[in-house]
Write a protein that holds these residues in place. Structure first.
Motif, PDB file in Angstrom:
ATOM      1  N   THR A  25      59.907 -36.479  95.127  1.00  0.00           N
ATOM      2  CA  THR A  25      61.033 -37.010  95.880  1.00  0.00           C
ATOM      3  C   THR A  25      61.811 -35.900  96.937  1.00  0.00           C
ATOM      4  OG1 THR A  25      61.761 -38.218  93.676  1.00  0.00           O
ATOM      5  CG2 THR A  25      63.535 -37.836  95.445  1.00  0.00           C
ATOM      6  N   PHE A  46      64.438 -45.991  97.963  1.00  0.00           N
ATOM      7  CA  PHE A  46      64.284 -45.098  96.810  1.00  0.00           C
ATOM      8  C   PHE A  46      64.798 -45.944  95.617  1.00  0.00           C
ATOM      9  CE2 PHE A  46      64.149 -40.453  98.224  1.00  0.00           C
ATOM     10  CZ  PHE A  46      63.652 -40.865  99.439  1.00  0.00           C
ATOM     11  N   ASN A  85      60.015 -44.750  97.496  1.00  0.00           N
ATOM     12  CA  ASN A  85      60.058 -43.784  96.362  1.00  0.00           C
ATOM     13  C   ASN A  85      60.204 -44.466  95.298  1.00  0.00           C
ATOM     14  OD1 ASN A  85      60.242 -41.705  94.837  1.00  0.00           O
ATOM     15  ND2 ASN A  85      62.209 -40.854  95.699  1.00  0.00           N
TER      16      ASN A  85
END
Lengths: 506, 531
Positions: free
Chosen positions: B367, B403, B439
């Motif tokens: 990340t 994300f 992500n």
């Protein structure tokens, strides 16, 4: 000119906050100074502290030693005046402490308190002047005479009257404040200073409304709490630096009394010790400081003053003449009085260099640049590397503090190792020190060391032994005599060897 | 309080300036006003800012500088390469400590100036307001003069700062400016001569001219000096001087003004004549300097911790990218505060390569790498030096992120729907000049569903020609096409529990971590063979 009390030194005081010189802790423990200080204190913890600080800060000139001896003679002659000076100083300090109590949070409070302090201190200054004018004014010592004349000229009648009116002015200050100011950032009043109110008032022309107005006023309403608070804040800022001056004035007077208490306290401490030793039947003498060109010492009936205070039984005094000697080696019987002798010499030396009397019929010694001691700690004869390490570290420290003209008292150095090694290390150290102009008084049971030092050609040496009668009894007397290998006390030696063997077996 | 006041104050001055003649700033440090106008691209998507850890970075950059409203400046990426280079040149000039110190000093003085204007707005009491105004004029004049003087002797290369220097020289030598400074000085002199006496008797306060009355403290000190044995102890109280005059002080000041009418009248005249004296360009440039200085200050502790920053080479149609020694700016600041080591990573997209597919053990820096990738593009677009020793990057139009966050929705089905909607939106907006960062998208789908969805998304992204990062646990995505590059987060081979935060270019085999663990337990082949 500053009003000073110079009873300890002709030209200065002793800062009560300076730390005792390095090595003081060793001296204290080795010479048993604690007992001496307690006797000097006579129950007054302040005097205990004074005694400690003054005795540890050894004098190094003959002149100052004689100066102090003079003041001490005067003190013993006119104890009442010294006591009175001391109690005046105590009254000032204790009284002021009661006034100050809690810390002030505002200048206005501080002003009231400082004014109160000065109210208390002024009469004490007048009383001080009276004491000085009494029997003290006839005392002969230079120290007392200089104090008498300083007080006379600095606290003369005119000045004391001036102080009175000054303090009256302070009382008025709580009602009226004149504060000057300039314009600062945002036109806020800045550089506020308290001013002496002037008598100038509005002239008749202005009162009739003619000419320029020279002043404007306003009144804050009685119930306007915020306004009154703001005014009080403004006044606080305005009087802040002025009040500091008032508080410092009180401080200064108080500081004067503190110095007085400290210096007079020392002499009263000496007086207490003098009384205690006299009561124990010890003869006391004024020691004679010898110049540094004349090393060594000589004494008659010198005793360990600390031992006198501790032991009720009569203490054996020693007569020694080591004038001119730079090395004294004391050997001989265990428990034969060697350590006591060394302590008595060390103590007498410190007392001489503090300007005090000495517990002897007579005592004369050179004035050392510094006095250091290194006494064996713990069990004698015990061999242990940790102890040796420790012992060497302490010895190195003591040696590091020595300079030319210093006196080193060595009691059984290197006894944490065996005789051969210990003797060799000690011999090397002592030889070097002698060459560097240090005077050494050595107590050792190492025959090897003592004989090695016999041949030291560079300086005059005196060998002393702890006396032992033919039947083996000890007299606790030290006399001139060469080291003898059998002097250890074969009984003790045998016991140590047994212990050693037993140790090895387990 | 301060913010409100200063804003009001500067608004007041601005309004006053416009009251005379509406002059737009003659100069900007953020772009060359002589060239085509660069409108910039405002990054307004708060999710994207959160995803990339930029919200915290921008908070840190603007903290304590709220008065200048710098947030929009840190959120707006330049659209032209020229603008980026214009700003990079200014940053380069500021690397010279002397230049930076001069600017810092100037900004500090201008902050004082703003604070003074704030006071005027807060307290309506003419004798005070006039004094604040006078002081503001003094601060303004001396700040500009000092800066002009300092810049004359310094070597500058950037068009921005060179223009600022020319502007300053012109301004400070203008008659208008010299008149302002001279008048202010003469009035100050008159005010400094005022000295008065406040006499307080109970609750009655009388104000008079000072007539040389003796200093009480001095007299007392003289009287008691003979007792002083050593250093005097301080008894001064640390009294709080209130920032504003109390009611009593105001009444005293009113009376002082009546005792000394001339200087006070002069101040009021000065105020009415010179209202709004500040040049709008000066105020605009001051704000822009705050932008540069805040960034410089923000990365200073990292530079001291030997982390490198560089000026990236940017192009609007770059087809390849390369970064050496990149790191997450926000994370680095936090680590540096604690004295901890910051791990840097390299990455490259060359030739046909378009997407970095990042897989590997969790908590291994995946990340962080994705964030760092996004931050680099944003910071490069601002014209700022970026984390890394070397960087060449696309100057992107859009920075699109998604994300996965577990807290988004409890309901898995809802989460998947949400993910799909967001990816649809991203695919709708992305162009060949966009950067996309995904992500653990579709983390709530089953493995098989996730793989199919992931493959579809990766293919569409490649078709669109975007550059980007896709963090996933589905390793198959990494070998989908020549446009994908596999990167794997690393663990310490000696102690798999130790995270290295290093992510390197490597074929995803899913075994590195397990193997390292096995080795630690003595269960590798060679270990077993030997025993």
């Amino acid at each position: 000119m500053v009003l000073t009390v110079h009873l300890l030194y002709p030209d200065r005081g002793l800062d009560p906050k300076t730390d005792p010189p390095p090595g003081s802790a060793d001296l204290e423990a080795d010479l048993g100074l604690d007992g001496i200080w307690k006797a000097m204190a006579g129950g007054d913890p302040f005097v205990l502290d004074v005694a400690r600080r003054v005795t540890l800060h050894s004098l190094t000139t003959e002149e100052v030693i004689r100066y102090r001896q003079g003041v001490l003679r005067d003190c013993l002659a006119d104890q009442k005046s010294f006591e009175e000076l001391y109690s005046l100083a105590v009254a000032a300090i204790e009284g002021d402490r009661r006034i100050w109590g809690l810390a002030s949070r505002r200048p206005a409070h501080a002003l009231r308190r400082a004014t109160q302090s000065l109210d208390l201190l002024l009469p004490l200054l007048r009383r001080l002047r009276q004491v000085i004018e009494g029997s003290m004014s006839g005392l002969p010592s230079a120290g007392v005479r200089s104090m008498v004349s300083a007080v006379r000229s600095d606290l003369d009648d005119a000045y004391l009257a001036g102080l009175d009116s000054c303090v009256q002015g302070l009382h008025r200050l709580s009602e009226t404040q004149s504060i000057s100011a300039r314009l600062g950032p945002g036109n806020q009043g800045t550089e506020l200073e308290l001013r002496v109110p002037s008598a100038t008032r509005v002239g008749w022309a202005e009162r009739l409304g003619l000419g320029e107005r020279s002043q404007y006023s306003f009144q804050i309403a009685p119930r306007d709490d915020a306004g009154l608070q703001a005014l009080a804040d403004l006044v606080d800022r305005g009087i802040n630096s002025g009040v500091e001056a008032v508080a410092q004035a009180a401080d200064h007077v108080l500081d004067f009394f503190s110095v007085l208490r400290f210096e007079v306290g020392f002499y009263l401490g000496c007086r207490n010790l003098h009384r205690a030793l006299s009561d124990a039947g010890t003869s006391l003498c004024w020691p004679e400081p010898l110049s540094s060109e004349e090393p060594g010492l000589r004494c008659r009936a010198l005793v360990d003053a600390g031992l006198v205070l501790r032991a009720p039984s009569p203490v054996v005094g020693n007569d020694i003449d080591a004038t001119g000697c730079r090395l004294l080696v004391v050997t001989g019987a265990n428990s034969g009085g060697k350590s006591t002798f060394l302590r008595s010499v060390g103590l007498a030396q410190l007392m001489l260099q503090a300007g005090m009397f000495v517990a002897a019929d007579s005592f004369a010694a050179m004035v050392a640049t510094s006095v250091q001691s290194h006494f064996v700690r713990g069990e004698e004869g015990e061999v242990d590397t940790g102890r040796l390490d420790n012992d060497l570290a302490r010895l190195a420290e003591a040696v590091g503090r020595l300079n030319r003209g210093a006196l080193l008292l060595l009691n059984e150095p290197l006894s944490a190792t065996n005789e051969r090694e210990g003797s060799e290390i000690a011999r090397q150290v002592i030889s070097a020190l002698l060459e560097e102009g240090v005077t050494v008084i050595l107590v050792t049971h190492f025959f090897t060391l003592a004989t090695a030092l016999r041949g030291t050609p560079t300086v005059p040496v005196l060998h002393l032994i702890a006396e032992r009668l033919a039947d083996g009894r000890r007299t606790y007397r030290i006399r001139v005599g060469d080291p003898m290998p059998s002097a250890f006390g074969s009984d003790l030696l045998a016991r140590f060897e047994l212990v050693g063997e037993a140790g090895r077996q387990t | 309080m301060l913010t409100a006041g200063a804003t009001q104050g500067s608004a007041g001055v601005g309004a006053a300036a416009r009251g005379g003649e509406a002059r737009p700033p003659a100069l900007s440090l953020l772009q060359d006003l002589s060239g085509p106008f660069d409108p910039g691209h405002l990054e307004s998507d708060s999710d994207t800012l959160d995803d990339l850890g930029l919200s915290q970075v921008v908070d840190g950059l603007t903290k304590g500088r709220e008065d200048w409203d710098l947030r929009p400046l840190f959120l707006t990426r330049a659209t032209s390469v020229a603008t980026v280079r214009y700003r990079q040149a200014v940053f380069r000039d500021l690397e010279n400590e002397q230049v930076a110190d001069a600017m810092v000093g100037f900004c500090r003085s201008m902050t004082g100036y703003r604070e003074l204007l704030g006071r005027i707005a807060r307290r309506r009491h003419a004798p005070q307001q006039g004094a604040w105004f006078l002081e503001a004029a003094e601060v303004y004049c001396s700040a500009l003069r000092e800066l002009a003087c300092q810049l004359e002797t310094l070597e500058l290369d950037s068009a921005g700062l060179l223009g600022w220097r020319d502007f300053l020289l012109g301004l400070t030598t203008s008659t208008q400016f010299s008149d302002l400074a001279r008048e202010a000085a003469s009035i100050r002199e008159q005010l400094d001569r005022v000295q008065y006496l406040v006499e307080v008797v109970g609750a009655r306060v009388t104000v008079r001219r000072f007539m040389g009355e003796a200093d009480y403290g001095e007299e007392l000190r003289a009287m008691f000096a003979r007792f002083q044995q050593g250093e005097a102890r301080s008894h001064l109280f640390q009294l709080r001087v209130p920032p504003a005059l109390s009611v009593v002080e105001e009444r005293v000041l009113d009376l002082v003004a009546r005792l000394f009418p001339e200087p006070f009248a002069e101040v009021q005249r000065f105020w009415s004549v010179h209202r709004g004296f500040a040049d709008p360009t000066v105020l605009a440039v001051e704000r822009e300097l705050q932008f540069y200085l805040s960034y410089r200050e923000f990365i200073e502790p990292l530079r001291r911790a030997r982390l490198e920053f560089c000026y990236p080479h940017v192009e609007t149609d770059a087809r390849s990218e390369r970064v050496l020694g990149g790191f997450d700016l926000g994370l680095a600041v936090r680590l540096a505060q604690r004295g901890q080591q910051v791990v840097t990573n390299d990455f490259e997209l060359a030739g046909e390569e378009r997407l970095l597919i990042v897989s590997g053990p969790n908590q291994g820096g995946k990340t962080t790498l994705a964030r760092s990738f996004g931050q680099l593009h944003h910071l490069a677009g601002l014209g700022c030096p970026v984390p890394g020793r070397e960087a060449s990057l696309l100057l992107c139009d859009e920075l699109l992120t998604h994300f996965d966050r577990e807290e988004r929705l409890e309901d898995l089905r809802g989460r998947l729907e949400d993910d799909l909607a967001r990816v649809e939106e991203i695919l709708g907006r992305a162009t060949a000049r966009s950067v996309v960062i995904l992500n653990e998208t579709f983390g709530s789908a089953s493995l098989e569903d996730g793989r199919r969805l992931g493959e579809a998304v990766v293919e569409r992204l490649i078709d669109r020609g975007v550059l980007g990062v896709y963090v996933t646990f589905i390793e198959e995505l990494s070998s989908l096409s020549p446009a994908t590059v596999s990167m794997v987060s690393q663990v310490d081979p000696g102690d798999p529990a130790l995270r290295t935060f290093r992510v390197v270019r490597q074929q995803a085999d899913g075994l590195a971590y397990a193997m390292a663990l096995a080795e630690r337990h003595g269960l590798t082949y060679s270990q077993l063979k030997r025993s």
